[in-house]
Every structure is written in structure tokens, then in C-alpha cells.
Design a protein around this motif. Sequence first.
Motif, mmCIF file in Angstrom:
data_model
loop_
_atom_site.group_PDB
_atom_site.id
_atom_site.type_symbol
_atom_site.label_atom_id
_atom_site.label_comp_id
_atom_site.label_asym_id
_atom_site.label_seq_id
_atom_site.Cartn_x
_atom_site.Cartn_y
_atom_site.Cartn_z
ATOM 1 N N THR A 102 0.826 -1.205 0.000
ATOM 2 C CA THR A 102 0.000 0.000 0.000
ATOM 3 C C THR A 102 0.861 1.256 0.000
ATOM 4 O OG1 THR A 102 -1.748 -1.167 1.182
ATOM 5 C CG2 THR A 102 -1.823 1.236 1.202
ATOM 6 N N ILE A 103 1.889 1.291 0.837
ATOM 7 C CA ILE A 103 2.775 2.455 0.865
ATOM 8 C C ILE A 103 3.466 2.621 -0.483
ATOM 9 C CG2 ILE A 103 4.900 3.373 1.891
ATOM 10 C CD1 ILE A 103 4.000 2.237 4.559
ATOM 11 N N PHE A 147 10.239 1.928 4.497
ATOM 12 C CA PHE A 147 9.113 2.834 4.744
ATOM 13 C C PHE A 147 8.068 2.081 5.548
ATOM 14 C CE2 PHE A 147 11.346 4.794 1.306
ATOM 15 C CZ PHE A 147 11.206 6.154 1.554
ATOM 16 N N ILE A 148 7.781 2.591 6.727
ATOM 17 C CA ILE A 148 6.956 1.859 7.692
ATOM 18 C C ILE A 148 5.896 2.774 8.279
ATOM 19 C CG2 ILE A 148 8.790 0.231 8.307
ATOM 20 C CD1 ILE A 148 9.392 1.971 10.749
ATOM 21 N N ASN A 149 4.873 2.138 8.847
ATOM 22 C CA ASN A 149 3.853 2.876 9.592
ATOM 23 C C ASN A 149 4.403 3.263 10.951
ATOM 24 O OD1 ASN A 149 1.219 2.919 8.042
ATOM 25 N ND2 ASN A 149 1.691 0.736 7.923
ATOM 26 N N LEU A 150 4.141 4.485 11.335
ATOM 27 C CA LEU A 150 4.536 4.963 12.654
ATOM 28 C C LEU A 150 3.348 4.882 13.607
ATOM 29 C CD1 LEU A 150 6.607 8.107 11.590
ATOM 30 C CD2 LEU A 150 7.412 5.777 11.995
ATOM 31 N N PRO A 151 3.572 4.815 14.912
ATOM 32 C CA PRO A 151 4.851 4.986 15.593
ATOM 33 C C PRO A 151 5.701 3.718 15.589
ATOM 34 C CG PRO A 151 3.111 4.650 17.192
ATOM 35 C CD PRO A 151 2.439 4.699 15.855
ATOM 36 N N TYR A 152 7.014 3.923 15.581
ATOM 37 C CA TYR A 152 7.975 2.829 15.660
ATOM 38 C C TYR A 152 9.262 3.410 16.224
ATOM 39 C CZ TYR A 152 10.457 -1.456 14.499
ATOM 40 O OH TYR A 152 11.180 -2.625 14.569
ATOM 41 N N PHE A 244 -4.596 7.367 1.609
ATOM 42 C CA PHE A 244 -4.440 6.286 0.644
ATOM 43 C C PHE A 244 -5.782 5.812 0.079
ATOM 44 C CE2 PHE A 244 -0.357 4.825 3.009
ATOM 45 C CZ PHE A 244 0.301 5.956 2.555
ATOM 46 N N SER A 245 -6.853 6.524 0.413
ATOM 47 C CA SER A 245 -8.190 6.129 -0.030
ATOM 48 C C SER A 245 -8.871 7.239 -0.821
ATOM 49 C CB SER A 245 -9.051 5.761 1.194
ATOM 50 O OG SER A 245 -8.397 4.836 2.027
#
Length: 305
Positions: A102-103, A147-152, A244-245
Amino acid sequence: MKAHLDHYRIFCIAASERSFSRAAGQLYISQSAVSQCISQLESDLQTQLFVRSRRGVYLTKAGELLYQKVKNALSMIEQGERQLDQLLRFEEGSLHIAAGDTITSRYLLPYLEQFHIQYPKIRIEMANSYSSDMIRRIKQGKADLAFINLPYADDELIIRECLPIHDIFVAGARFEARSSYSPAQIAALPLILLEKNSTSRRSIDAYFARHHIALQPQIEIAAHELLLQFASIHLGVSCVIKEFSIPELNSGIVRELTLDAPLPVRGIGCAYLRSAPLSPSAAAFLALLDADENKALRIPDLCLQ
């Protein structure tokens, strides 16, 4: 190393030319400077490398052995210098990116296109997986950027937020929606959510836990695209990333449900090793992201209420 690298370079040229004078001509130095350098090298190695004669010079057996090794070593150094120069001028090299589907499709694709146009000789390699696997690739040197979803958080990594994102609930076009929903009212709907091992799902669960609600989704899936598709055919209410939608929201395939208390803003982040410098290609790709001051230019227009 017992001698300076420059001495070995002079030695190699003198050996290939079998002449100190011709070597001096190639190097634009005096013949005596070449002779002194060879004498110093022989002294450092405690070995005679050349036999001098009136007709020129030729290698001893020790000199021949050294010449073959040094010639190969210098050739590899020169090859490395050429490749490094090409790398710095983006004439060769690769860019390894790890990101979810998706990213990649809904955020990175325009940047990948722009990077390829600007640096056509750089090979782009993509790895698609979960955040934990992408982080593992970074730490093993198998990817430049993740490239990742945050939080991390991870002390071994530098993690930069690239794009703020908003989680929203959506339903199909025929869904009869209230003017707004409380967390309890949303939780009572037939929910379609991402699987629990995803960062997005953990963030949503944490939001509802703060309201003392444990979500019991009707359907759990792994792909953001399916969240939109399932909601559009009225299988339930999906929680999706608004940025993203946008095509689906603008076309009316799905509609956003208004929450009394919106979910917290999250982000998409880029992670890379703290202990190692970025490759020129990775630094150039991040520069493309930084240069795009208005991230909305990369995403179809949408007013984020």
C-alpha cells in the motif's frame, strides 16, 4: 604495508616499461626520482627487485612475484575508484527499498518514477513485507531504506516521518450513516480491520482501549486495498488510511463516517541505519522526498477535515 602505495605504483610502471627513464616520462618526474623510489622500496622490503644494466632493467624472481601481486591489487583499486566515481555520479549502482504494497502503490510510486527519470542507470530493487521483516532487512544491509507505519522506535535506526496520515472509518455508498459516531457506536458496527500484527491495527486498538472498548471485528485481512473493496460492497465498515483512499472517497465508492473524537494522526516514516552512512542513491531518493514540500502534490486533492 611496508611501503607507501605510491612506491608500488612507480614500481609497477617501471616493471611494465622495463625502464626507469620511460617510467619517469609516464609519471612526469625525473629518472633519479624513480630510481630513488625503487631503491627505497627495495630497502623497505629488504629484497632486490630489479637487475640494473646498461640496456635497462629487468625484474628479479622476487620482483616478478611482487609485480604480479601488486599489478592485480592496483588494478582492483583503480576499478574500485572508477566504480566509486560512477556511483557518486549516479552512472551505476542500486537503490534497495523495503515497503509494504500500500505504501509503495499509494505513496512511493510517483517518487520512484521521478527517481528513475532523474537517475535511469540506478537499478531500483523493492522488497514488500511486514514492518518487522523490513527492519530486519535494514539491519542486515539488504535494504537502504524502509518505509513503515509509525509509531515505531529502535535505537539502531534513524526514523524520519515522511507523511502524516489519518485513520478513518468508511462504509459503502448505500450505508445509512449517522451524523457522527461515538467510539462505542463504531465498535458496534460490523467492522473490517487489518490483522493484529500490523502497526495500523495496534494504533486503532489502543485508541479504543482508551475508551475501555475491545474491538471484535467481523473480518480481519492483511491488505489495505481489500479494506476498501469490502466496504464498497457493503460487507461492513472498514478502517482505512484517508490519504491512501482518496480516489475511492472522491468517486463515492466509499464514504467516510464522522467520529465524535477522531483517531490520532499517525505517520509514514523512513527508517535507515544510524551506524552507517546512506548510499548516494538512498540519499538522493530522500532528497526527492524532502524537496516535495507540499506532500499533497503526490496525492490526489483531498480536504482533510
